[in-house]
Each structure stands twice: as C-alpha cells, then as structure tokens.
Design a protein around this motif. Sequence first.
Motif, PDB file in Angstrom:
ATOM      1  N   ALA A  86       0.825  -1.208   0.000  1.00 35.07           N
ATOM      2  CA  ALA A  86       0.000   0.000   0.000  1.00 35.07           C
ATOM      3  C   ALA A  86       0.857   1.254   0.000  1.00 35.07           C
ATOM      4  O   ALA A  86       0.416   2.315  -0.456  1.00 35.07           O
ATOM      5  CB  ALA A  86      -0.930   0.001   1.210  1.00 35.07           C
ATOM      6  N   ARG A  87       2.099   1.167   0.486  1.00 39.79           N
ATOM      7  CA  ARG A  87       2.977   2.337   0.535  1.00 39.79           C
ATOM      8  C   ARG A  87       3.436   2.778  -0.856  1.00 39.79           C
ATOM      9  O   ARG A  87       3.965   3.872  -1.027  1.00 39.79           O
ATOM     10  CB  ARG A  87       4.203   2.039   1.404  1.00 39.79           C
ATOM     11  N   LEU A  88       3.240   1.918  -1.878  1.00 39.22           N
ATOM     12  CA  LEU A  88       3.658   2.281  -3.231  1.00 39.22           C
ATOM     13  C   LEU A  88       2.726   3.320  -3.850  1.00 39.22           C
ATOM     14  O   LEU A  88       3.070   3.943  -4.856  1.00 39.22           O
ATOM     15  CB  LEU A  88       3.699   1.031  -4.118  1.00 39.22           C
ATOM     16  N   ALA A  89       1.521   3.512  -3.279  1.00 37.19           N
ATOM     17  CA  ALA A  89       0.575   4.472  -3.867  1.00 37.19           C
ATOM     18  C   ALA A  89       0.890   5.942  -3.531  1.00 37.19           C
ATOM     19  O   ALA A  89       0.918   6.747  -4.460  1.00 37.19           O
ATOM     20  CB  ALA A  89      -0.841   4.105  -3.485  1.00 37.19           C
ATOM     21  N   PRO A  90       1.067   6.377  -2.288  1.00 36.75           N
ATOM     22  CA  PRO A  90       0.913   5.596  -1.054  1.00 36.75           C
ATOM     23  C   PRO A  90      -0.509   5.734  -0.507  1.00 36.75           C
ATOM     24  O   PRO A  90      -1.130   6.784  -0.623  1.00 36.75           O
ATOM     25  CB  PRO A  90       1.913   6.272  -0.118  1.00 36.75           C
ATOM     26  N   TYR A  91      -1.008   4.634   0.084  1.00 36.49           N
ATOM     27  CA  TYR A  91      -2.262   4.664   0.820  1.00 36.49           C
ATOM     28  C   TYR A  91      -1.931   4.543   2.305  1.00 36.49           C
ATOM     29  O   TYR A  91      -1.169   3.644   2.702  1.00 36.49           O
ATOM     30  CB  TYR A  91      -3.185   3.521   0.403  1.00 36.49           C
ATOM     31  N   GLY A  92      -2.506   5.402   3.112  1.00 33.61           N
ATOM     32  CA  GLY A  92      -2.232   5.394   4.550  1.00 33.61           C
ATOM     33  C   GLY A  92      -3.485   5.130   5.355  1.00 33.61           C
ATOM     34  O   GLY A  92      -4.614   5.263   4.861  1.00 33.61           O
ATOM     35  N   LEU A  93      -3.300   4.778   6.609  1.00 36.66           N
ATOM     36  CA  LEU A  93      -4.422   4.499   7.498  1.00 36.66           C
ATOM     37  C   LEU A  93      -5.168   5.775   7.838  1.00 36.66           C
ATOM     38  O   LEU A  93      -4.577   6.826   8.088  1.00 36.66           O
ATOM     39  CB  LEU A  93      -3.921   3.850   8.792  1.00 36.66           C
ATOM     40  N   VAL A  94      -6.478   5.688   7.841  1.00 38.55           N
ATOM     41  CA  VAL A  94      -7.313   6.782   8.322  1.00 38.55           C
ATOM     42  C   VAL A  94      -8.046   6.383   9.597  1.00 38.55           C
ATOM     43  O   VAL A  94      -8.620   7.238  10.274  1.00 38.55           O
ATOM     44  CB  VAL A  94      -8.332   7.213   7.246  1.00 38.55           C
ATOM     45  N   ALA A  95      -8.004   5.087   9.898  1.00 40.52           N
ATOM     46  CA  ALA A  95      -8.610   4.589  11.137  1.00 40.52           C
ATOM     47  C   ALA A  95      -8.043   3.206  11.426  1.00 40.52           C
ATOM     48  O   ALA A  95      -7.686   2.458  10.512  1.00 40.52           O
ATOM     49  CB  ALA A  95     -10.133   4.521  11.022  1.00 40.52           C
ATOM     50  N   GLY A  96      -7.936   2.849  12.723  1.00 35.77           N
ATOM     51  CA  GLY A  96      -7.498   1.520  13.100  1.00 35.77           C
ATOM     52  C   GLY A  96      -5.998   1.319  12.984  1.00 35.77           C
ATOM     53  O   GLY A  96      -5.209   2.264  13.049  1.00 35.77           O
ATOM     54  N   ARG A  97      -5.613   0.087  12.734  1.00 32.14           N
ATOM     55  CA  ARG A  97      -4.203  -0.289  12.667  1.00 32.14           C
ATOM     56  C   ARG A  97      -3.954  -1.223  11.494  1.00 32.14           C
ATOM     57  O   ARG A  97      -4.879  -1.639  10.792  1.00 32.14           O
ATOM     58  CB  ARG A  97      -3.791  -0.980  13.967  1.00 32.14           C
ATOM     59  N   ALA A  98      -2.666  -1.558  11.310  1.00 31.37           N
ATOM     60  CA  ALA A  98      -2.276  -2.458  10.225  1.00 31.37           C
ATOM     61  C   ALA A  98      -2.554  -3.908  10.607  1.00 31.37           C
ATOM     62  O   ALA A  98      -2.587  -4.253  11.802  1.00 31.37           O
ATOM     63  CB  ALA A  98      -0.794  -2.274   9.914  1.00 31.37           C
ATOM     64  N   PRO A  99      -2.759  -4.794   9.631  1.00 28.76           N
ATOM     65  CA  PRO A  99      -2.948  -6.221   9.957  1.00 28.76           C
ATOM     66  C   PRO A  99      -1.653  -6.826  10.490  1.00 28.76           C
ATOM     67  O   PRO A  99      -0.569  -6.528   9.995  1.00 28.76           O
ATOM     68  CB  PRO A  99      -3.341  -6.832   8.608  1.00 28.76           C
ATOM     69  N   GLN A 100      -1.794  -7.697  11.476  1.00 35.11           N
ATOM     70  CA  GLN A 100      -0.620  -8.290  12.102  1.00 35.11           C
ATOM     71  C   GLN A 100      -0.611  -9.807  12.050  1.00 35.11           C
ATOM     72  O   GLN A 100       0.423 -10.430  12.263  1.00 35.11           O
ATOM     73  CB  GLN A 100      -0.525  -7.826  13.572  1.00 35.11           C
ATOM     74  N   ARG A 101      -1.747 -10.417  11.779  1.00 38.82           N
ATOM     75  CA  ARG A 101      -1.822 -11.878  11.752  1.00 38.82           C
ATOM     76  C   ARG A 101      -2.859 -12.310  10.713  1.00 38.82           C
ATOM     77  O   ARG A 101      -3.606 -11.478  10.189  1.00 38.82           O
ATOM     78  CB  ARG A 101      -2.179 -12.423  13.132  1.00 38.82           C
ATOM     79  N   ALA A 102      -2.861 -13.604  10.447  1.00 36.21           N
ATOM     80  CA  ALA A 102      -3.810 -14.154   9.480  1.00 36.21           C
ATOM     81  C   ALA A 102      -5.243 -13.872   9.926  1.00 36.21           C
ATOM     82  O   ALA A 102      -5.555 -13.946  11.128  1.00 36.21           O
ATOM     83  CB  ALA A 102      -3.586 -15.654   9.318  1.00 36.21           C
ATOM     84  N   GLY A 103      -6.106 -13.562   8.960  1.00 36.16           N
ATOM     85  CA  GLY A 103      -7.503 -13.285   9.263  1.00 36.16           C
ATOM     86  C   GLY A 103      -7.784 -11.825   9.524  1.00 36.16           C
ATOM     87  O   GLY A 103      -8.948 -11.435   9.635  1.00 36.16           O
ATOM     88  N   GLU A 104      -6.736 -10.990   9.630  1.00 29.83           N
ATOM     89  CA  GLU A 104      -6.920  -9.555   9.807  1.00 29.83           C
ATOM     90  C   GLU A 104      -6.677  -8.833   8.476  1.00 29.83           C
ATOM     91  O   GLU A 104      -5.864  -9.283   7.663  1.00 29.83           O
ATOM     92  CB  GLU A 104      -5.967  -9.007  10.869  1.00 29.83           C
ATOM     93  N   ALA A 105      -7.358  -7.712   8.280  1.00 25.43           N
ATOM     94  CA  ALA A 105      -7.208  -6.988   7.021  1.00 25.43           C
ATOM     95  C   ALA A 105      -7.525  -5.515   7.208  1.00 25.43           C
ATOM     96  O   ALA A 105      -8.246  -5.137   8.147  1.00 25.43           O
ATOM     97  CB  ALA A 105      -8.122  -7.577   5.946  1.00 25.43           C
ATOM     98  N   VAL A 106      -6.968  -4.711   6.343  1.00 28.96           N
ATOM     99  CA  VAL A 106      -7.305  -3.295   6.222  1.00 28.96           C
ATOM    100  C   VAL A 106      -8.124  -3.140   4.945  1.00 28.96           C
ATOM    101  O   VAL A 106      -7.783  -3.705   3.905  1.00 28.96           O
ATOM    102  CB  VAL A 106      -6.029  -2.422   6.163  1.00 28.96           C
TER     103      VAL A 106
END
Length: 838
Positions: free
Chosen positions: A171-191
């Motif tokens: 996502a940093r290649l765009a770049p797209y940044g977080l507007v809420a929450g956090r980054a995914p850290q484990r399987a089953g999590e997503a932004v």
Amino acid sequence: MKPLADPAVRLLSARYLQTHRKAWTAVFAAVAVTSALLGALALALGSTALGHARVERYAAAPVVVAGAQEVRWTTKPWGGEPTTETAGLTERVRVPGEAVEVLRTVPGVRAAVPDHTFVVRETGAGEATAGAAGAGEAGARDAVVRDEGKGAGGVTSGAGRSYPGRSWEAARLAPYGLVAGRAPQRAGEAVMGSGAGIRVGDSVAGFRIVGVADGPAALYVTAAEARQRAGHLGAVDAVGVLAEPGVPVDTLHARVRAALDRAGLGDTASGQPLRALTGDGRGGAEHLAAAPARGELLQLLAAVSGTVVLIAVLVLASLVAQALQQRAAERDLLLAVGATPRQVRSAAGREVTRVAGLAAVLGAVTAVPVFLAMWSALRARTGVVPGGLELPVPPWLFAAAPALVALVVVAVTRLVVLFATRRPGHPGKGRARRVSGILLLLAGVASAGTASAQGGEAAAAAAGAATVTLVSGCALLGPWIARAVMKVLEPPFRRFGGAPGRLTAAGASAHSRRLGAALVPVVLVTAFALVQLSAGTTMERAATAQARAATTADLAFSGTTAESVRKLPGVEAATDVLRSTVVLARTEAGSPRFDRLPVLGVDAEGLAGTLDPGVVSGDLAGLAGRGTVAVGATMADSLDARAGSTVELRLGDGVAKRLRVVAVYERSLALGEFLLPKAELAPHMSDPYPARVLASTDRSPAGGPVVPEQVTPPGAELNGIVSAAIVAAIGGLTLLSVLSTLTLIGAGRRGELRLLGQVGASAGQLRRMLGLEAGFLTATGLLIGVVVAALPLTAFAWSLTGGLPYLPPAQLGLIAGSVAVTVVAGVFLPRPARRPKS
C-alpha cells in the motif's frame, strides 16, 4: 488574340462564385461535413495514440519492475526486410522472486516492495474464496441465483462481492495510509480501502477489518497471507522501487536495469523480458487490459479513417466534377476567346479552393464538439473503456488535427479539379474511363473470391476491399450503366408513362453522364450500409445459433467451482468454464501476423451434458491431459491441423506451448477457435477462478434455459460502439452526398425545365417526369448497390459461417426508405420554373 491575364482570371473566378453560388452550396456542404467527420476521427486517433494506462497503485514508486505485457515476433516476409509484430497480453507476466533481493542492494534504493495481487470473493454462505480455492457445498448452493430478468430466463448469476487483495506492505507504493485503526498483524486480519464504505470491526469475506485506509475498495492483508493467497510461490506480480532522497529517476532506472542484467534476470520465468518502468509506463503493470484495448482501438480508428477517406474522395470527386461539368459551355467560350487550358484550370482551381477552404475551416471547427460528444458518450458507458485507460487530449491536438484535415480536404478538391479540367473542351469518348472501370470491377470480383477462401480478419479485409473496388468501378462506369438500364426501361416508359415517360426516356438518353453521376452516390450509400450492417448481423446470428446448440447444460453457477457443484443432489456432470486469451503467430502472404483470440478452459470429464462443441473429428476426452487442445474447424483448415498434429500457442502470460490436437469442432463462432484443459490454462491466468460452472442434472430445472455459453472477442463492446457511431456518421455523409449531387444536378437543369415549360409541358407533367426519374434512380441505385454488396458479403458469410449473409428486414427497410426519401428530396428540392403566362 492576347490571352487572359492572371488578374482577369481572378476576377472571373470571383464572378463565377457569385453567379453559381447555388451550385456550389452542395459542394460546400459536402466538404464541411467531410472535414467535420475526418477532423473528429483525427482527434480520436491522436488521443488514442497518446493514450496510456493510468498510474494509481504505483504512483509513489519512481521505478516499477514488471514483466513485459506483450509478445514480439520477428520474421522476414517474402523478398522484404525483417518485420516485427507485437501483441498485448491480458494475463499477468510475473517477476522472479529473487529480483526483490537484487533490487534491495542497488545503490540509491530505499526499498524494493514486492506486490502480490489476488481476488477475494464472498459467497452467499459467507465463505471466502481466493485465487483458485474452491467454495464449499453450501457456498455452491447459495451461488445459484435465478435471473428472471434475462432474455433466456435462466439460472445464471452470482454470489457476493469481490475485492482485489494485496499485502499491506504494498500500500505504501501508492501511497495509501491508514485513516482509522491499525495495520494487519496476523492471518484473518485486514485493512479495507475507504472506497468500500466498511468500518473497523466489520467482517468481510472471513476477514476481520482492523483498519481503514484511503484509496479505492481493496483488501490489504499481511505479506505472508498475500503470498499464500496469490498462489504463485517464487514469483511476484511486480516490484515497486522507492528511491533515496535526491536520487534522480533516470539514475535510479539505469542502476536498476544494470543490476537486473548483472544478476541474469533480463527475462521472466515465462521467457518474457523484464522491464524497468518509469513515468506513464508504470500504469501498464497495474491495468493489464489498457494497452491491448488501446492498440485495438487504434487499429479500428485507422481502418475506419481509411474507409472515410476513400468515401470522401468518391463523394467530392463526383460533386466537384459535376459542378464543373455544368459549365462546359462557359469553358468552351473562354477557350474560343483566347484563354489557355492552364488558365481555365487555374480559374476553376481558385474557385474551388475558396469554396472548399471556407467549408473545410467550418468543418474543422465543428469537428471539436463532435469529437467531445463522441468521447464523452464513450466514457459514459461503464465497462466499455477498460479501467485505467487514459485517453488524453492536450490543447495542441485540438488545433493541429482539424487543421491538418482541412488542408488535406482542400488538397483533395484541388486534385479533383485537375482531373475534371485536364482537357477542357475535349471530353473525348471515355475509352480510358471504361477500361479502368471494367478493370476495377474485375479486381473487386477477384477480391471477393479471395475473401471466400480466407477466414477471420483476412476475409473481412478482403470483403471490404472488394466493396470499395466495386463501387469505384461503378462510379467510373456510371454513364454506361445508366444508359444500359434506361435502354431496358425506355419501352415501358414511352408506352405507359405518357408524355412524362417519353420526356424521362429522352432526357436519360441525352444526358446519360448526368444520370450516371446521380446513380453513383445512391449505389455508394446502399452498398456501404448493406456491407457494414450485414457483416455484423450475419456473424452475430450465426454465433448465437451455435451458442444455443453448444450449451446443453441445465444449470449455470457463478461464485463456485465444478468440484463443489458435483456434490449437489441431482447433479450428474459439471464443468468449470475459464475465460482467457491466447496469441497465435502465423504468416499471411509471407508477412508475420499475431492474432489475440479468446479461449475457454474446461473440464473434459464434465463436458458430457453441459457443452457440445460439435466435434467433427477426434475425441474431447483427450482434453483430460495437459499439453492438449481442441481446435475449431475453420482455424484447423487455416493451420492445416487435424487430430494428432500439434499447434503452437502463446498463452495469456506469453508462455509458448506446443499442444497436441485431440479434436476438431465446428461451433467455433460461439466457443472460440481453441478449447484447452482447465489444468493447462489456469496456471497462466492472473485470476484462475471459473467464470461460471455449467451443470447437467437428472431432473428438469425449475428455471428457464441457461444463457448460452459464448466467447466475446477482446474489446468487442468497445469496437461495436465505435463502429456503430462511425457507420452512422458515414451513412449520414453518403446520404448527404446523394442529396447534394441531385440538388446540384437539379440546379444545373433549371434552363432545361424552363424550356420544357415554354414549349408546352405543364407543371404536373414536369412533376411526373421528375417523379419517374426519382423512381428510376432509387430502384436502379438500390439494385446495383445490392449486387455490389452481395458479392463480398456472400464470400465473407460463406467463409466464416458456411451460409448466406443476413440482415434484419427492419434494417433493410430503413436503408431502402432512407435512400428513397433522400432521392425524392434531391430531385424535387430545385423546384422547376413555372411556365410563363402568355
């Protein structure tokens, strides 16, 4: 006697414009419309030539390393220099994984970010599927949706939404940044991208949304999960290279290219070159369909522009020659009083240039709003222009393209003047014209014969060439054709037409050249409309009939796989249907040629009861193994292939494969020229998920018949819309040429009609005489136009469908009605002078 001086010629030209301004009105209108149409096409060509894929996901990466999304083939034609052909690839050409580590060691590189893309689908049961992963049985059940709104009324369409998936790192290649929450850290999590309208804490396709990022709707997961779900271990879709502060793009590009070459990574695993992209070129790594669509649109516009130019030359030549022919007596008088042929040509040239110049400028100005309207309508059609294809129109193009077209149109009219006045006062017997016309007719017949022996685009091109050649031959032979037809009609005209009939027959015999000039545009518009409309409807009708015969399935599913569907109660057989493209390289008349063709991937074990290609030799059971292919009968004849032989194809990602032919089938218009095993096609697709699943059951389905399976050539909808718009525009131009020519002829014969009135012909008799002439022109023009169109159309239809051409009666009636109304208007608009009262 002293010849006329140049100032006198200029004065004479100016006076001619005042005296014959009504006659020049027809020429003015034709030149203006021609310039407007050609100017709009020139703007479209310029915009398409400047087109490129939009840069979105890689906007922050000055250099993007990706596989070349095109294949090249160089060969030497007969007696010529080596020629290279290219064809765009619609499936992802992936980068070797080791390139990432190589790029991270390049001086000036801040980061080399691998990008893995995949598709996440929501099934009706809430399951998620990605890549080639299958849905469960419950998902298969819920994937069935009864689509009562479709014409076929079948069970066809799909299960939930789908989202593009990537790693959060990319996502940093765009770049797209977080507007809420956090980054995914484990399987089953997503932004989730904010464009989806989903909030933190929601669940999407089995993922728990832990963050929302700016940008379009997309699902971002951990790097490890992205690699797993992409399903191509050891390779990445692309690598975005971020630079250290102060490192110029050119320097970074040179270093990246050199590092890849030193590491022996000049090519991908599929044999395609590895590219280091900068600027607008980076968009090609994102939007794979943009470059091929741009190339196809460019070829279509170029072909259409060539047709318009040919038609415009015929129209302008006929109109200008007719306008000058009406002044033959005046030219003879000028020659008699000492003017030279050169001075006569100069006066005519000045006159035509002033008329055409003003009309061309008006047409060039009008071309801008015409183009903008066409382009905005095209963009308004969702899905027609591939996502990500930018078609820019810089300000300089608005000035350059119409201006160039205006100059070309004026030059064409001046050239027509040279031919029309090359021997003023000495018309001759027209032997060269007759010979040229006969030769063109023979060439047209030969081209139609060539079309019957070829297939595909070659047959269409030969049929188009035959039409233009035959119409050109009829244009040269117009006076003799009119005279011959009138000889047949003269006895009934004289016997049953009374005084108006005798006047019509006498006028036609005395002025066959004028009558031939009036016939040419009628033949042109009839033949052109029939060829353009019938070619498409003939192919569509045949393909639809083949699709109905080929699709024998009871049910159709989407959002699932054949493996899951086979577990449902009552299902006897099911096959996945994958859609992709292949590139076929071959020579045509010694020249290299690439054809990008749509193909289907199927399960051989599930074809019985679901899909019947109409096998004529071999056995489709052979598609169970990789390295095999079934070939359409027309293509098999073209390649001299049969069951047991081999053909070489480049699959969607450019990988060349030699495939053994296991069967030849006849329903290729519906199913494409090649059928491949799913196992052969899927590894070379960006998203190897079935487009749909066809199934047969042991009971009658509750819904209506399944929508027939039918391939769609790449860019078919875009080509169809552009072609329809251009056909309508060219049809309008040719109808205008009919009206202009007849109006011009009518304006030139006012003296003749006035004389007839003075010697006793009543106004009613003159109207009936003009009505008979209009009927003669309409019937003869339609008949000759049908004959001219029938030859290439029959050859084309027989070559591709094995049948005769087809045109819906409503369209046929529209052509005939439009021609009849235009001819009547053109004949009666110049009102005959009333007989003076005694």
